[in-house]
Every structure is written in structure tokens, then in C-alpha cells.
Scaffold this motif. Sequence first.
Motif, PDB file in Angstrom:
ATOM      1  N   ASN A 142     -28.318   0.069  39.557  1.00 55.69           N
ATOM      2  CA  ASN A 142     -29.335   1.082  39.687  1.00 55.69           C
ATOM      3  C   ASN A 142     -29.879   1.244  41.176  1.00 55.69           C
ATOM      4  O   ASN A 142     -30.603   2.391  41.682  1.00 55.69           O
ATOM      5  N   ASN A 143     -30.108   0.255  41.836  1.00 50.60           N
ATOM      6  CA  ASN A 143     -30.358   0.410  43.275  1.00 50.60           C
ATOM      7  C   ASN A 143     -29.208  -0.160  44.445  1.00 50.60           C
ATOM      8  O   ASN A 143     -29.508  -0.323  45.482  1.00 50.60           O
ATOM      9  N   SER A 144     -28.089   0.778  44.088  1.00 52.93           N
ATOM     10  CA  SER A 144     -26.716   0.973  44.628  1.00 52.93           C
ATOM     11  C   SER A 144     -26.423  -0.619  45.543  1.00 52.93           C
ATOM     12  O   SER A 144     -26.061  -0.446  46.416  1.00 52.93           O
ATOM     13  N   ILE A 145     -26.483  -1.616  44.737  1.00 52.38           N
ATOM     14  CA  ILE A 145     -26.082  -2.987  45.351  1.00 52.38           C
ATOM     15  C   ILE A 145     -24.614  -3.465  44.568  1.00 52.38           C
ATOM     16  O   ILE A 145     -24.647  -3.148  43.553  1.00 52.38           O
ATOM     17  N   LYS A 146     -23.625  -3.652  45.499  1.00 49.44           N
ATOM     18  CA  LYS A 146     -22.374  -3.917  45.116  1.00 49.44           C
ATOM     19  C   LYS A 146     -22.303  -5.041  44.230  1.00 49.44           C
ATOM     20  O   LYS A 146     -22.860  -6.127  44.644  1.00 49.44           O
ATOM     21  N   VAL A 147     -21.744  -5.169  42.839  1.00 52.03           N
ATOM     22  CA  VAL A 147     -21.708  -6.243  42.093  1.00 52.03           C
ATOM     23  C   VAL A 147     -20.522  -6.811  42.083  1.00 52.03           C
ATOM     24  O   VAL A 147     -19.170  -6.092  42.013  1.00 52.03           O
ATOM     25  N   THR A 148     -20.172  -7.910  42.178  1.00 51.45           N
ATOM     26  CA  THR A 148     -18.765  -8.857  42.374  1.00 51.45           C
ATOM     27  C   THR A 148     -19.024  -9.814  41.145  1.00 51.45           C
ATOM     28  O   THR A 148     -19.728 -10.819  41.029  1.00 51.45           O
ATOM     29  N   PHE A 149     -17.719  -9.857  40.428  1.00 50.35           N
ATOM     30  CA  PHE A 149     -17.983 -10.898  39.403  1.00 50.35           C
ATOM     31  C   PHE A 149     -17.013 -12.056  39.776  1.00 50.35           C
ATOM     32  O   PHE A 149     -16.058 -11.890  40.442  1.00 50.35           O
ATOM     33  N   ALA A 150     -17.623 -13.196  39.853  1.00 46.22           N
ATOM     34  CA  ALA A 150     -16.619 -14.375  40.142  1.00 46.22           C
ATOM     35  C   ALA A 150     -16.359 -15.184  38.588  1.00 46.22           C
ATOM     36  O   ALA A 150     -16.753 -14.808  37.669  1.00 46.22           O
ATOM     37  N   GLY A 151     -15.362 -16.117  38.995  1.00 44.43           N
ATOM     38  CA  GLY A 151     -14.699 -16.807  37.995  1.00 44.43           C
ATOM     39  C   GLY A 151     -15.931 -17.754  37.055  1.00 44.43           C
ATOM     40  O   GLY A 151     -16.581 -18.266  37.914  1.00 44.43           O
ATOM     41  N   LEU A 152     -15.746 -17.966  35.872  1.00 46.17           N
ATOM     42  CA  LEU A 152     -16.765 -18.765  35.449  1.00 46.17           C
ATOM     43  C   LEU A 152     -16.168 -20.384  35.192  1.00 46.17           C
ATOM     44  O   LEU A 152     -14.706 -20.605  35.285  1.00 46.17           O
ATOM     45  N   GLU A 153     -17.147 -21.315  35.440  1.00 50.40           N
ATOM     46  CA  GLU A 153     -16.753 -22.374  35.191  1.00 50.40           C
ATOM     47  C   GLU A 153     -16.628 -22.932  34.084  1.00 50.40           C
ATOM     48  O   GLU A 153     -16.776 -22.435  33.068  1.00 50.40           O
ATOM     49  N   ASP A 154     -15.753 -23.963  33.814  1.00 51.21           N
ATOM     50  CA  ASP A 154     -15.140 -24.577  32.623  1.00 51.21           C
ATOM     51  C   ASP A 154     -16.540 -25.197  31.706  1.00 51.21           C
ATOM     52  O   ASP A 154     -16.929 -25.839  32.233  1.00 51.21           O
ATOM     53  N   PRO A 155     -16.880 -24.567  30.669  1.00 50.41           N
ATOM     54  CA  PRO A 155     -18.093 -24.978  29.928  1.00 50.41           C
ATOM     55  C   PRO A 155     -17.889 -26.317  29.074  1.00 50.41           C
ATOM     56  O   PRO A 155     -18.686 -27.039  28.801  1.00 50.41           O
ATOM     57  N   THR A 156     -16.525 -26.744  29.072  1.00 51.37           N
ATOM     58  CA  THR A 156     -16.379 -27.887  28.038  1.00 51.37           C
ATOM     59  C   THR A 156     -17.032 -29.065  28.705  1.00 51.37           C
ATOM     60  O   THR A 156     -16.940 -29.610  29.488  1.00 51.37           O
ATOM     61  N   ARG A 157     -17.680 -29.596  27.473  1.00 55.30           N
ATOM     62  CA  ARG A 157     -18.285 -30.975  27.936  1.00 55.30           C
ATOM     63  C   ARG A 157     -17.936 -31.981  26.527  1.00 55.30           C
ATOM     64  O   ARG A 157     -17.488 -31.557  25.454  1.00 55.30           O
ATOM     65  N   THR A 158     -18.117 -33.081  26.631  1.00 51.72           N
ATOM     66  CA  THR A 158     -17.963 -34.151  25.625  1.00 51.72           C
ATOM     67  C   THR A 158     -19.124 -34.445  24.871  1.00 51.72           C
ATOM     68  O   THR A 158     -19.865 -35.215  25.831  1.00 51.72           O
ATOM     69  N   TYR A 159     -19.800 -33.980  23.794  1.00 50.80           N
ATOM     70  CA  TYR A 159     -20.719 -34.335  23.370  1.00 50.80           C
ATOM     71  C   TYR A 159     -20.735 -35.354  22.042  1.00 50.80           C
ATOM     72  O   TYR A 159     -19.778 -35.539  21.330  1.00 50.80           O
ATOM     73  N   THR A 160     -21.700 -36.278  21.812  1.00 47.89           N
ATOM     74  CA  THR A 160     -21.714 -37.371  20.958  1.00 47.89           C
ATOM     75  C   THR A 160     -22.610 -37.243  19.900  1.00 47.89           C
ATOM     76  O   THR A 160     -22.513 -37.678  18.698  1.00 47.89           O
ATOM     77  N   SER A 161     -23.814 -36.322  20.168  1.00 49.92           N
ATOM     78  CA  SER A 161     -24.561 -36.059  19.057  1.00 49.92           C
ATOM     79  C   SER A 161     -25.220 -34.745  19.095  1.00 49.92           C
ATOM     80  O   SER A 161     -25.179 -34.096  20.041  1.00 49.92           O
ATOM     81  N   THR A 162     -25.716 -34.230  18.205  1.00 47.56           N
ATOM     82  CA  THR A 162     -26.452 -33.058  17.875  1.00 47.56           C
ATOM     83  C   THR A 162     -27.858 -33.065  18.984  1.00 47.56           C
ATOM     84  O   THR A 162     -27.874 -31.978  19.846  1.00 47.56           O
ATOM     85  N   LEU A 163     -28.350 -34.159  19.056  1.00 49.30           N
ATOM     86  CA  LEU A 163     -29.331 -34.138  19.914  1.00 49.30           C
ATOM     87  C   LEU A 163     -29.062 -34.016  21.258  1.00 49.30           C
ATOM     88  O   LEU A 163     -29.865 -33.411  22.102  1.00 49.30           O
ATOM     89  N   GLU A 164     -28.192 -34.649  21.694  1.00 47.91           N
ATOM     90  CA  GLU A 164     -27.545 -34.724  23.113  1.00 47.91           C
ATOM     91  C   GLU A 164     -27.345 -33.141  23.457  1.00 47.91           C
ATOM     92  O   GLU A 164     -27.533 -32.908  24.713  1.00 47.91           O
ATOM     93  N   ILE A 165     -26.748 -32.462  22.463  1.00 46.86           N
ATOM     94  CA  ILE A 165     -26.594 -30.817  22.987  1.00 46.86           C
ATOM     95  C   ILE A 165     -27.859 -30.181  23.159  1.00 46.86           C
ATOM     96  O   ILE A 165     -28.051 -29.644  24.182  1.00 46.86           O
ATOM     97  N   LEU A 166     -28.748 -30.419  22.036  1.00 50.20           N
ATOM     98  CA  LEU A 166     -29.930 -29.760  22.399  1.00 50.20           C
ATOM     99  C   LEU A 166     -30.633 -30.037  23.671  1.00 50.20           C
ATOM    100  O   LEU A 166     -31.291 -29.286  24.130  1.00 50.20           O
ATOM    101  N   LYS A 167     -30.641 -31.332  23.934  1.00 52.06           N
ATOM    102  CA  LYS A 167     -31.063 -31.783  25.386  1.00 52.06           C
ATOM    103  C   LYS A 167     -30.656 -31.138  26.363  1.00 52.06           C
ATOM    104  O   LYS A 167     -31.047 -30.844  27.517  1.00 52.06           O
ATOM    105  N   SER A 168     -29.328 -30.960  26.424  1.00 48.46           N
ATOM    106  CA  SER A 168     -28.510 -30.562  27.696  1.00 48.46           C
ATOM    107  C   SER A 168     -28.914 -29.241  27.622  1.00 48.46           C
ATOM    108  O   SER A 168     -28.775 -28.423  28.647  1.00 48.46           O
ATOM    109  N   GLY A 169     -29.076 -28.362  26.578  1.00 54.60           N
ATOM    110  CA  GLY A 169     -29.416 -26.982  26.248  1.00 54.60           C
ATOM    111  C   GLY A 169     -30.940 -26.809  27.148  1.00 54.60           C
ATOM    112  O   GLY A 169     -31.068 -25.707  27.872  1.00 54.60           O
ATOM    113  N   LEU A 170     -31.707 -27.561  26.911  1.00 49.57           N
ATOM    114  CA  LEU A 170     -33.086 -27.565  27.466  1.00 49.57           C
ATOM    115  C   LEU A 170     -32.819 -27.753  29.126  1.00 49.57           C
ATOM    116  O   LEU A 170     -33.253 -27.045  29.654  1.00 49.57           O
ATOM    117  N   GLU A 171     -32.043 -28.573  29.534  1.00 45.19           N
ATOM    118  CA  GLU A 171     -31.851 -29.041  30.881  1.00 45.19           C
ATOM    119  C   GLU A 171     -31.132 -27.826  31.437  1.00 45.19           C
ATOM    120  O   GLU A 171     -31.514 -27.462  32.657  1.00 45.19           O
TER     121      GLU A 171
END
Length: 170
Positions: free
Chosen positions: A63-92
Motif C-alpha cells: 500500500n505504501n509502494s515498498i518492495k516486498v521480498t520473501f526469504a527462505g524459512l528456517e527449519d522449525p523442527t525441534r525435539t520436544y519431550t513434553s507438552t509443557l516444554e512446547i507451551l513454554k517455547s511458544g511463549l518464548e
Amino acid sequence: MTNEKVCELLNQQINKEFFSAYLYLDFANYFTEVGLDGFANWYKVQAQEERDHALLFTQYMQNNSIKVTFAGLEDPTRTYTSTLEILKSGLEHEIFITNSINVIYDAAYSVKDFRAMQFLDWFVKEQGEEEKNATDLIRKMELFGNDSKGLYMLDQELAARMYNPPSLVL
Ligand SMILES: [Fe+2]
Ligand SMILES: [Fe+2]
């Protein structure tokens, strides 16, 4: 003309929002694998919100005539051992996003880019909600998630979350 630094930070934020969606879909995959379909639903809805955020930044820039460039996404894969660990990393992760929005706001403020600041106001408020939601999930998990009946009820509650489009329209 939008300041070069502000343009660069806005463009980087698109990638961060798409990465958030990717990360939350990775969380959803974990929950699906362990049979917690309600938790999976909650994060799939959250991923839709994150995609919306990415598209709002894209739209604002265009809308403001600024050029948009998409970059590659980082691999999101992590190793989780519990639900609580995931929820905490979500907050982080949400705290990381809040800081990122604040950095853009600060750059816009320093060059008196009032239009960008007004656009970012919505995200400042949104991040307050995201951090609260993530914190509430952790608290509920700590209170009710320790026995199978409580976990079942919590999963049912999270299964009810439905997608709503963002209140911000550009
Ligand atoms: Fe977001
Ligand atoms: Fe949200």
C-alpha cells in the motif's frame, strides 16, 4: 518515502510471521502424533493467525509502494519431550516477536513515521494478547494437565478454538 531501515525491518517481519506459522504447525504435528487433537487444533488456528500477520505486513508495504521480498524459512523442527516444554517455547517465541515489533516501532518513531507507528499499534496490542494466551495455556497445563482426566478436558477445551480473521483491515 518510507525510511530504508523501517522498510528492511518490515520486510524481515514478514518472514518472522510466516516462520511463526511454520513453528506452530510443527507444534500441531507433535500434538497430532501423540493424540492431543485439541492442542493440535489450537496451534493450527494460531498458525492461520500468523499467516494473516505476514499478509498484513505484506499489504501495508505494498500500500505504501515498498518492495516486498520473501526469504527462505528456517527449519522449525525441534525435539520436544513434553507438552509443557512446547507451551513454554511458544511463549518464548511470542516474547521474541514482541521484541521484534518493538524494534520496528522504535525505528519508525525515530524518523517520525507516524503512519507506520499507527499500523504497528495493532501489533503492539496483538502481542499483548498473544503473550497472555501463551501464558494462560501454560498455567492451565500446570493446573489441570497432570492427570489424564484433566488433560482430556483441557484438550476438549482447546478443540473448540475457531479461526477468526484479524480485526485489522488495510
Ligand atoms: Fe504474529
Ligand atoms: Fe492473535
